[in-house]
Scaffold this motif. Structure first.
Motif, PDB file in Angstrom:
ATOM      1  N   ALA A 133     -50.345 -27.771  15.363  1.00  0.00           N
ATOM      2  CA  ALA A 133     -50.107 -27.460  16.776  1.00  0.00           C
ATOM      3  C   ALA A 133     -50.473 -26.015  17.090  1.00  0.00           C
ATOM      4  O   ALA A 133     -51.066 -25.715  18.140  1.00  0.00           O
ATOM      5  CB  ALA A 133     -48.642 -27.717  17.120  1.00  0.00           C
ATOM      6  N   ASN A 134     -50.132 -25.107  16.192  1.00  0.00           N
ATOM      7  CA  ASN A 134     -50.412 -23.690  16.408  1.00  0.00           C
ATOM      8  C   ASN A 134     -51.902 -23.430  16.589  1.00  0.00           C
ATOM      9  O   ASN A 134     -52.319 -22.725  17.518  1.00  0.00           O
ATOM     10  CB  ASN A 134     -49.880 -22.882  15.215  1.00  0.00           C
ATOM     11  CG  ASN A 134     -50.041 -21.390  15.385  1.00  0.00           C
ATOM     12  OD1 ASN A 134     -49.816 -20.854  16.468  1.00  0.00           O
ATOM     13  ND2 ASN A 134     -50.437 -20.714  14.318  1.00  0.00           N
ATOM     14  N   ALA A 154     -54.461 -25.857  17.030  1.00  0.00           N
ATOM     15  CA  ALA A 154     -55.120 -26.708  18.023  1.00  0.00           C
ATOM     16  C   ALA A 154     -54.782 -26.292  19.447  1.00  0.00           C
ATOM     17  O   ALA A 154     -55.619 -26.400  20.352  1.00  0.00           O
ATOM     18  CB  ALA A 154     -54.741 -28.166  17.797  1.00  0.00           C
ATOM     19  N   CYS A 155     -53.546 -25.816  19.654  1.00  0.00           N
ATOM     20  CA  CYS A 155     -53.087 -25.438  20.996  1.00  0.00           C
ATOM     21  C   CYS A 155     -53.129 -23.930  21.228  1.00  0.00           C
ATOM     22  O   CYS A 155     -52.705 -23.460  22.302  1.00  0.00           O
ATOM     23  CB  CYS A 155     -51.673 -25.948  21.239  1.00  0.00           C
ATOM     24  SG  CYS A 155     -51.511 -27.739  21.132  1.00  0.00           S
ATOM     25  N   ASP A 156     -53.613 -23.184  20.228  1.00  0.00           N
ATOM     26  CA  ASP A 156     -53.742 -21.732  20.358  1.00  0.00           C
ATOM     27  C   ASP A 156     -52.410 -21.083  20.758  1.00  0.00           C
ATOM     28  O   ASP A 156     -52.326 -20.316  21.718  1.00  0.00           O
ATOM     29  CB  ASP A 156     -54.821 -21.389  21.389  1.00  0.00           C
ATOM     30  CG  ASP A 156     -55.383 -19.986  21.206  1.00  0.00           C
ATOM     31  OD1 ASP A 156     -55.294 -19.451  20.087  1.00  0.00           O
ATOM     32  OD2 ASP A 156     -55.895 -19.426  22.199  1.00  0.00           O
ATOM     33  N   LEU A 157     -51.351 -21.390  19.991  1.00  0.00           N
ATOM     34  CA  LEU A 157     -50.001 -20.953  20.341  1.00  0.00           C
ATOM     35  C   LEU A 157     -49.670 -19.535  19.887  1.00  0.00           C
ATOM     36  O   LEU A 157     -48.718 -18.935  20.374  1.00  0.00           O
ATOM     37  CB  LEU A 157     -48.967 -21.923  19.742  1.00  0.00           C
ATOM     38  CG  LEU A 157     -49.051 -23.385  20.181  1.00  0.00           C
ATOM     39  CD1 LEU A 157     -47.955 -24.200  19.497  1.00  0.00           C
ATOM     40  CD2 LEU A 157     -48.939 -23.500  21.702  1.00  0.00           C
ATOM     41  N   HIS A 158     -50.423 -19.014  18.935  1.00  0.00           N
ATOM     42  CA  HIS A 158     -50.181 -17.664  18.393  1.00  0.00           C
ATOM     43  C   HIS A 158     -48.761 -17.522  17.833  1.00  0.00           C
ATOM     44  O   HIS A 158     -48.068 -16.530  18.080  1.00  0.00           O
ATOM     45  CB  HIS A 158     -50.432 -16.590  19.465  1.00  0.00           C
ATOM     46  CG  HIS A 158     -51.823 -16.607  20.025  1.00  0.00           C
ATOM     47  ND1 HIS A 158     -52.922 -16.150  19.324  1.00  0.00           N
ATOM     48  CD2 HIS A 158     -52.299 -17.072  21.217  1.00  0.00           C
ATOM     49  CE1 HIS A 158     -54.023 -16.301  20.053  1.00  0.00           C
ATOM     50  NE2 HIS A 158     -53.673 -16.859  21.208  1.00  0.00           N
ATOM     51  N   LEU A 159     -48.323 -18.512  17.075  1.00  0.00           N
ATOM     52  CA  LEU A 159     -46.994 -18.448  16.478  1.00  0.00           C
ATOM     53  C   LEU A 159     -46.965 -17.393  15.381  1.00  0.00           C
ATOM     54  O   LEU A 159     -47.905 -17.265  14.583  1.00  0.00           O
ATOM     55  CB  LEU A 159     -46.605 -19.799  15.867  1.00  0.00           C
ATOM     56  CG  LEU A 159     -46.489 -20.995  16.814  1.00  0.00           C
ATOM     57  CD1 LEU A 159     -46.127 -22.242  16.015  1.00  0.00           C
ATOM     58  CD2 LEU A 159     -45.462 -20.739  17.904  1.00  0.00           C
ATOM     59  N   SER A 160     -45.887 -16.650  15.319  1.00  0.00           N
ATOM     60  CA  SER A 160     -45.693 -15.699  14.228  1.00  0.00           C
ATOM     61  C   SER A 160     -45.175 -16.443  12.994  1.00  0.00           C
ATOM     62  O   SER A 160     -44.725 -17.598  13.078  1.00  0.00           O
ATOM     63  CB  SER A 160     -44.688 -14.620  14.628  1.00  0.00           C
ATOM     64  OG  SER A 160     -43.385 -15.186  14.772  1.00  0.00           O
ATOM     65  N   SER A 161     -45.206 -15.772  11.846  1.00  0.00           N
ATOM     66  CA  SER A 161     -44.641 -16.370  10.639  1.00  0.00           C
ATOM     67  C   SER A 161     -43.166 -16.665  10.815  1.00  0.00           C
ATOM     68  O   SER A 161     -42.656 -17.688  10.333  1.00  0.00           O
ATOM     69  CB  SER A 161     -44.856 -15.435   9.444  1.00  0.00           C
ATOM     70  OG  SER A 161     -46.226 -15.308   9.137  1.00  0.00           O
ATOM     71  N   GLU A 162     -42.465 -15.781  11.511  1.00  0.00           N
ATOM     72  CA  GLU A 162     -41.033 -16.001  11.742  1.00  0.00           C
ATOM     73  C   GLU A 162     -40.804 -17.198  12.662  1.00  0.00           C
ATOM     74  O   GLU A 162     -39.820 -17.931  12.499  1.00  0.00           O
ATOM     75  CB  GLU A 162     -40.391 -14.743  12.318  1.00  0.00           C
ATOM     76  CG  GLU A 162     -40.378 -13.549  11.365  1.00  0.00           C
ATOM     77  CD  GLU A 162     -39.626 -13.826  10.069  1.00  0.00           C
ATOM     78  OE1 GLU A 162     -38.642 -14.606  10.082  1.00  0.00           O
ATOM     79  OE2 GLU A 162     -40.005 -13.259   9.026  1.00  0.00           O
ATOM     80  N   ASP A 163     -41.695 -17.412  13.628  1.00  0.00           N
ATOM     81  CA  ASP A 163     -41.604 -18.607  14.472  1.00  0.00           C
ATOM     82  C   ASP A 163     -41.730 -19.875  13.618  1.00  0.00           C
ATOM     83  O   ASP A 163     -40.950 -20.826  13.761  1.00  0.00           O
ATOM     84  CB  ASP A 163     -42.718 -18.624  15.529  1.00  0.00           C
ATOM     85  CG  ASP A 163     -42.552 -17.571  16.600  1.00  0.00           C
ATOM     86  OD1 ASP A 163     -41.407 -17.152  16.868  1.00  0.00           O
ATOM     87  OD2 ASP A 163     -43.593 -17.154  17.164  1.00  0.00           O
TER      88      ASP A 163
END
Length: 294
Positions: free
Chosen positions: A104-105, A107-116
């Protein structure tokens, strides 16, 4: 969307007395090859040709993460391969969860952090002992207090790992059911002291002491040992051939030995002969955790 490749290692939780708080990433991998497509395709060892891609666990995790960020997954072709056996105590569910989060991160370009990713994975899995090492690599000591996750990656261990994977499965739920609901104060204090000494000795590089204390766990191994095929024999024979100590990997039934660096093959060969129905091999500690290549 550019094509990308996600790789997530297996993990071995508990390391004896580090119950629900210690885990180690090992070099078996779940991999997703993802490309944009005109229709959804999900090729997986766990899906038959008649199954719907929406029934796949990784897709479901990815869809939930996308929904959490008010978006939807773009249509993709996903090819999954996995070296991680299911229901063997090697963190297959944690690896799948992280693969779904990262799908999801990316494919959807969410820019999740490692902590997320750690937070989302722990919410789904229930505790971080497999999620954290699969995400960050190495030996991770972690704890969940309320909604806060605290963790530390230990320095690289100068050991060989020998892993004994049987043909039989053991569901985590079944392994949980044999554990007591509570411990006396004296029992908990002694068990915690053993766990503390394992961590301290690993950090100090005193692997002889670490191996000795690993095998004295009071939190779960004595209760689960009856569920683990050849538990006593594996510990005895591994010690005879030079292992520091041998413990249940996660909830089992896989077991894992810590051995002097370079001495893993000297344990693997005779143990494989003793255990013909097992896959016995020298493994490495994965120090990278989840990776993405584009």
């Amino acid at each position: 969307m550019r094509p990308f490749r996600i790789s997530v290692p297996a993990s071995s939780a508990n390391i004896g007395p580090g119950f629900d708080s210690m885990g180690l990433a090992v070099n078996l991998y779940l991999t997703l090859e993802v490309t944009e497509s005109e229709k959804w395709e999900f090729t997986s060892p766990s899906l038959s040709s008649n199954d719907n891609f929406q029934d796949h666990f990784i897709f479901q995790i990815a869809a939930k993460i996308a929904e959490r960020h008010q978006t939807t997954l773009p249509v993709c072709k996903v090819i999954e391969t996995s070296e991680i056996p299911l229901a063997r105590g090697l963190g297959s569910s944690a690896s799948a969860i992280l693969a779904g989060i990262e799908l999801a991160n990316q494919a959807c370009d969410l820019h999740l952090s490692s902590e997320d990713k750690l937070q989302y994975g722990t919410e789904i899995e229930g505790h971080p002992d497999n999620i954290a090492p699969a995400l960050f690599g190495g030996l991770i000591i972690s704890t969940l207090t309320g909604n806060e996750i605290n963790w530390l990656q230990a320095p690289a261990l100068d050991v060989d790992l020998v892993i004994y994977i049987p043909n039989t499965e053991l569901k985590t739920e079944a392994a949980r059911q044999v554990l007591p609901d509570s411990y006396t104060r004296e029992h908990a204090a002694a068990a915690s002291g053993i766990s503390n000494l394992v961590v301290a000795s690993l950090l100090a590089g005193d692997y002889e002491l670490a191996g000795k204390m690993m095998e004295k766990d009071m939190f779960h191994e004595s209760y689960r040992s009856a569920l683990i095929p050849n538990y006593d024999q594996i510990r005895k024979e591994a010690k005879f051939y030079g292992a520091y100590g041998t413990v249940i990997s996660g909830a089992g039934p896989t077991m894992i030995s810590f051995a002097p660096k370079g001495e893993g093959p000297a344990i693997t060969e005779p143990l494989q002969a003793i255990l013909p129905d097992y896959h016995v091999s020298v493994m490495k500690i994965d120090m990278q955790g989840l990776t993405v290549e584009q």
